[in-house]
Each structure stands twice: as structure tokens, then as C-alpha cells.
Design a protein around this motif. Structure first.
Motif, PDB file in Angstrom:
ATOM      1  N   MET A   1       0.844  -1.189   0.000  1.00 35.23           N
ATOM      2  CA  MET A   1       0.000   0.000   0.000  1.00 35.23           C
ATOM      3  C   MET A   1       0.882   1.243   0.000  1.00 35.23           C
ATOM      4  N   LEU A   2       0.536   2.200  -0.832  1.00 35.93           N
ATOM      5  CA  LEU A   2       1.186   3.510  -0.847  1.00 35.93           C
ATOM      6  C   LEU A   2       0.233   4.519  -0.224  1.00 35.93           C
ATOM      7  N   ARG A   3       0.792   5.503   0.448  1.00 38.17           N
ATOM      8  CA  ARG A   3      -0.005   6.590   0.991  1.00 38.17           C
ATOM      9  C   ARG A   3       0.522   7.887   0.395  1.00 38.17           C
ATOM     10  N   HIS A   4      -0.370   8.819   0.155  1.00 36.04           N
ATOM     11  CA  HIS A   4       0.068  10.115  -0.360  1.00 36.04           C
ATOM     12  C   HIS A   4      -0.521  11.242   0.482  1.00 36.04           C
ATOM     13  N   SER A   5       0.233  12.327   0.523  1.00 37.94           N
ATOM     14  CA  SER A   5      -0.194  13.509   1.251  1.00 37.94           C
ATOM     15  C   SER A   5       0.240  14.743   0.479  1.00 37.94           C
ATOM     16  N   ILE A   6      -0.653  15.693   0.409  1.00 38.19           N
ATOM     17  CA  ILE A   6      -0.359  16.975  -0.248  1.00 38.19           C
ATOM     18  C   ILE A   6      -0.181  18.013   0.857  1.00 38.19           C
ATOM     19  N   MET A   7       0.941  18.708   0.808  1.00 36.18           N
ATOM     20  CA  MET A   7       1.209  19.738   1.805  1.00 36.18           C
ATOM     21  C   MET A   7       1.503  21.066   1.129  1.00 36.18           C
ATOM     22  N   GLU A   8       1.177  22.132   1.804  1.00 31.45           N
ATOM     23  CA  GLU A   8       1.494  23.469   1.297  1.00 31.45           C
ATOM     24  C   GLU A   8       2.919  23.815   1.718  1.00 31.45           C
ATOM     25  N   THR A   9       3.685  24.359   0.774  1.00 28.64           N
ATOM     26  CA  THR A   9       5.043  24.798   1.060  1.00 28.64           C
ATOM     27  C   THR A   9       5.216  26.204   0.486  1.00 28.64           C
ATOM     28  N   PRO A  10       6.252  26.923   0.879  1.00 27.12           N
ATOM     29  CA  PRO A  10       6.498  28.247   0.298  1.00 27.12           C
ATOM     30  C   PRO A  10       6.758  28.206  -1.211  1.00 27.12           C
ATOM     31  N   ALA A  11       7.159  27.041  -1.731  1.00 29.01           N
ATOM     32  CA  ALA A  11       7.417  26.899  -3.167  1.00 29.01           C
ATOM     33  C   ALA A  11       6.195  26.394  -3.926  1.00 29.01           C
ATOM     34  N   GLY A  12       5.098  26.128  -3.214  1.00 29.54           N
ATOM     35  CA  GLY A  12       3.874  25.635  -3.837  1.00 29.54           C
ATOM     36  C   GLY A  12       3.463  24.299  -3.237  1.00 29.54           C
ATOM     37  N   PRO A  13       2.309  23.782  -3.671  1.00 36.45           N
ATOM     38  CA  PRO A  13       1.850  22.504  -3.133  1.00 36.45           C
ATOM     39  C   PRO A  13       2.850  21.393  -3.457  1.00 36.45           C
ATOM     40  N   PHE A  14       3.059  20.510  -2.495  1.00 38.44           N
ATOM     41  CA  PHE A  14       4.042  19.441  -2.635  1.00 38.44           C
ATOM     42  C   PHE A  14       3.393  18.133  -2.210  1.00 38.44           C
ATOM     43  N   THR A  15       3.521  17.115  -3.054  1.00 40.88           N
ATOM     44  CA  THR A  15       2.926  15.813  -2.776  1.00 40.88           C
ATOM     45  C   THR A  15       4.006  14.775  -2.566  1.00 40.88           C
ATOM     46  N   LEU A  16       3.814  13.967  -1.528  1.00 33.97           N
ATOM     47  CA  LEU A  16       4.683  12.833  -1.231  1.00 33.97           C
ATOM     48  C   LEU A  16       3.888  11.553  -1.418  1.00 33.97           C
ATOM     49  N   VAL A  17       4.500  10.546  -2.051  1.00 36.25           N
ATOM     50  CA  VAL A  17       3.920   9.208  -2.161  1.00 36.25           C
ATOM     51  C   VAL A  17       4.902   8.275  -1.467  1.00 36.25           C
ATOM     52  N   VAL A  18       4.422   7.632  -0.397  1.00 37.90           N
ATOM     53  CA  VAL A  18       5.300   6.886   0.495  1.00 37.90           C
ATOM     54  C   VAL A  18       4.809   5.449   0.658  1.00 37.90           C
ATOM     55  N   ALA A  19       5.742   4.504   0.645  1.00 40.00           N
ATOM     56  CA  ALA A  19       5.442   3.092   0.863  1.00 40.00           C
ATOM     57  C   ALA A  19       5.268   2.817   2.352  1.00 40.00           C
ATOM     58  N   ASP A  20       4.709   1.670   2.678  1.00 40.29           N
ATOM     59  CA  ASP A  20       4.546   1.282   4.082  1.00 40.29           C
ATOM     60  C   ASP A  20       5.878   1.272   4.825  1.00 40.29           C
ATOM     61  N   SER A  21       6.959   1.015   4.112  1.00 40.92           N
ATOM     62  CA  SER A  21       8.293   0.992   4.724  1.00 40.92           C
ATOM     63  C   SER A  21       8.772   2.384   5.136  1.00 40.92           C
ATOM     64  N   GLY A  22       8.086   3.423   4.659  1.00 46.57           N
ATOM     65  CA  GLY A  22       8.496   4.802   4.921  1.00 46.57           C
ATOM     66  C   GLY A  22       9.323   5.395   3.793  1.00 46.57           C
ATOM     67  N   ALA A  23       9.699   4.573   2.817  1.00 44.78           N
ATOM     68  CA  ALA A  23      10.490   5.060   1.679  1.00 44.78           C
ATOM     69  C   ALA A  23       9.608   5.856   0.719  1.00 44.78           C
ATOM     70  N   VAL A  24      10.148   6.959   0.241  1.00 42.26           N
ATOM     71  CA  VAL A  24       9.429   7.803  -0.719  1.00 42.26           C
ATOM     72  C   VAL A  24       9.613   7.217  -2.118  1.00 42.26           C
ATOM     73  N   GLY A  35      -0.854  11.796 -11.801  1.00 42.52           N
ATOM     74  CA  GLY A  35       0.293  12.176 -12.630  1.00 42.52           C
ATOM     75  C   GLY A  35       1.607  11.870 -11.948  1.00 42.52           C
ATOM     76  N   LEU A  36       1.675  12.122 -10.653  1.00 42.30           N
ATOM     77  CA  LEU A  36       2.888  11.833  -9.891  1.00 42.30           C
ATOM     78  C   LEU A  36       3.125  10.322  -9.812  1.00 42.30           C
ATOM     79  N   ILE A  37       2.076   9.576  -9.564  1.00 41.91           N
ATOM     80  CA  ILE A  37       2.201   8.116  -9.484  1.00 41.91           C
ATOM     81  C   ILE A  37       2.658   7.539 -10.822  1.00 41.91           C
ATOM     82  N   SER A  38       2.288   8.174 -11.916  1.00 36.73           N
ATOM     83  CA  SER A  38       2.711   7.678 -13.237  1.00 36.73           C
ATOM     84  C   SER A  38       4.227   7.746 -13.420  1.00 36.73           C
ATOM     85  N   LEU A  39       4.926   8.511 -12.580  1.00 38.17           N
ATOM     86  CA  LEU A  39       6.381   8.613 -12.658  1.00 38.17           C
ATOM     87  C   LEU A  39       7.085   7.438 -11.967  1.00 38.17           C
TER      88      LEU A  39
END
Length: 165
Positions: A1-24, A35-39
Motif C-alpha cells: 500500500m502507498l499513501r500520499h499527502s499533499i502539503m502546502e510549502t512556500p514553493a507551492g503545493p508538494f505531494t509525497l507518495v510513500v510506501a509502508d516501509s516509509g520510503a518515498v 500524474g505523480l504516481i505515473s512517474l
């Protein structure tokens, strides 16, 4: 299972997709999760669900934007490619220090293949884990910004943030 979170940053919205292991497995300045997952390399794609907090990687991104420019250095990353050079080049990219960007030619040299400038550029272009694998720290030979999947204003902001730190 992957989990994703969108956060606001000073450079714009930033999304992380992380595995259960904690690896990005993917990260970028976007709210377009599909679109991000397609990468992500197909062998690393799993079912993905939203999460408010995806763990240490998210805390590290917050710390980076708060001024701790080394906060991302220990975050685990999982990327795959069809060749040895790309994986090695991504490891080398993580060793480029904040505030000390390098040119594509110097990056190729650091990666052990000084004549492979196009391959070095391809490593930047195919990087699915922006910011944590800091492709924004690689510049054209003349020192200009070159390209950046998430836009030159974001790349410029990141470089300014790191040079001020």
C-alpha cells in the motif's frame, strides 16, 4: 500500500507518495496525484490512498522548508530504472550539497561517466522523487537553470532558499 499527502510549502503545493516501509517513491510540486504516481516505476506501483501524515518524510520536508537544509538527507527513497547508471546517478545526486549546485557536465563527472552528459540530464529528467533526490541542484553548463519538471520558478525558489541557508 502507498499513501500520499499533499502539503502546502512556500514553493507551492508538494505531494509525497510513500510506501509502508516509509520510503518515498514519488514526490513533486503538484496536486496531481495520478500524474505523480505515473512517474513511479511500474514494479513499485501499488494501491494508493490519501493520508494526513505519511511519516518521517513529511516531517523532514517541513524541516527543510523551515531552514534545516539537511533534513532530507536520511529519508529513504525507492526508485528503479532499467540501467545501472541511472540508479547510481540518483545516489550521486543526493550527495550534491544545498547551496552548491553543479552543472550537468560536473554531475556526469561525479557520476563516473564524464562524457555522459546526456545520460546525466536524463537522470534528472526521470527522477520521480523531486526535492529529496535534488535534481534542482543541477544546472546547465553556462550556469543557467535549464529545465525542471515542476517549473523554473520552483527551481529558482529552491536554489535561493538553499543559498540563503
Amino acid at each position: 500500500m502507498l499513501r500520499h499527502s499533499i502539503m502546502e510549502t512556500p514553493a507551492g503545493p508538494f505531494t509525497l507518495v510513500v510506501a509502508d516501509s516509509g520510503a518515498v517513491r514519488a514526490a513533486g510540486f503538484t496536486t496531481n496525484v495520478p500524474g505523480l504516481i505515473s512517474l513511479i516505476h511500474p514494479a513499485l506501483v501499488e494501491t494508493t490512498e490519501p493520508a494526513d501524515d505519511v511519516g518521517p518524510a513529511q516531517a523532514a520536508v517541513r524541516a527543510y522548508f523551515a531552514g534545516d537544509l539537511t533534513a532530507l538527507d536520511t529519508i529513504a527513497v525507492e526508485q528503479r530504472t532499467g540501467g545501472e547508471f541511472m540508479g547510481h546517478a540518483w545516489q550521486v545526486m543526493r550527495e550534491i550539497k544545498p547551496g552548491n549546485p553543479v552543472t550537468y557536465s560536473h554531475y556526469a563527472e561525479l557520476s563516473g561517466r564524464p562524457a555522459a552528459i546526456r545520460a546525466a540530464a536524463a537522470a534528472c529528467a526521470r527522477n520521480a522523487v523531486a526535492l529529496i533526490v535534488p535534481c534542482h541542484r543541477v544546472l546547465r553548463t553556462d550556469g543557467s537553470l535549464g529545465g525542471y519538471r515542476w517549473g523554473l520558478p520552483v527551481k529558482s525558489w529552491l536554489l535561493e532558499h538553499e543559498s540563503a541557508g
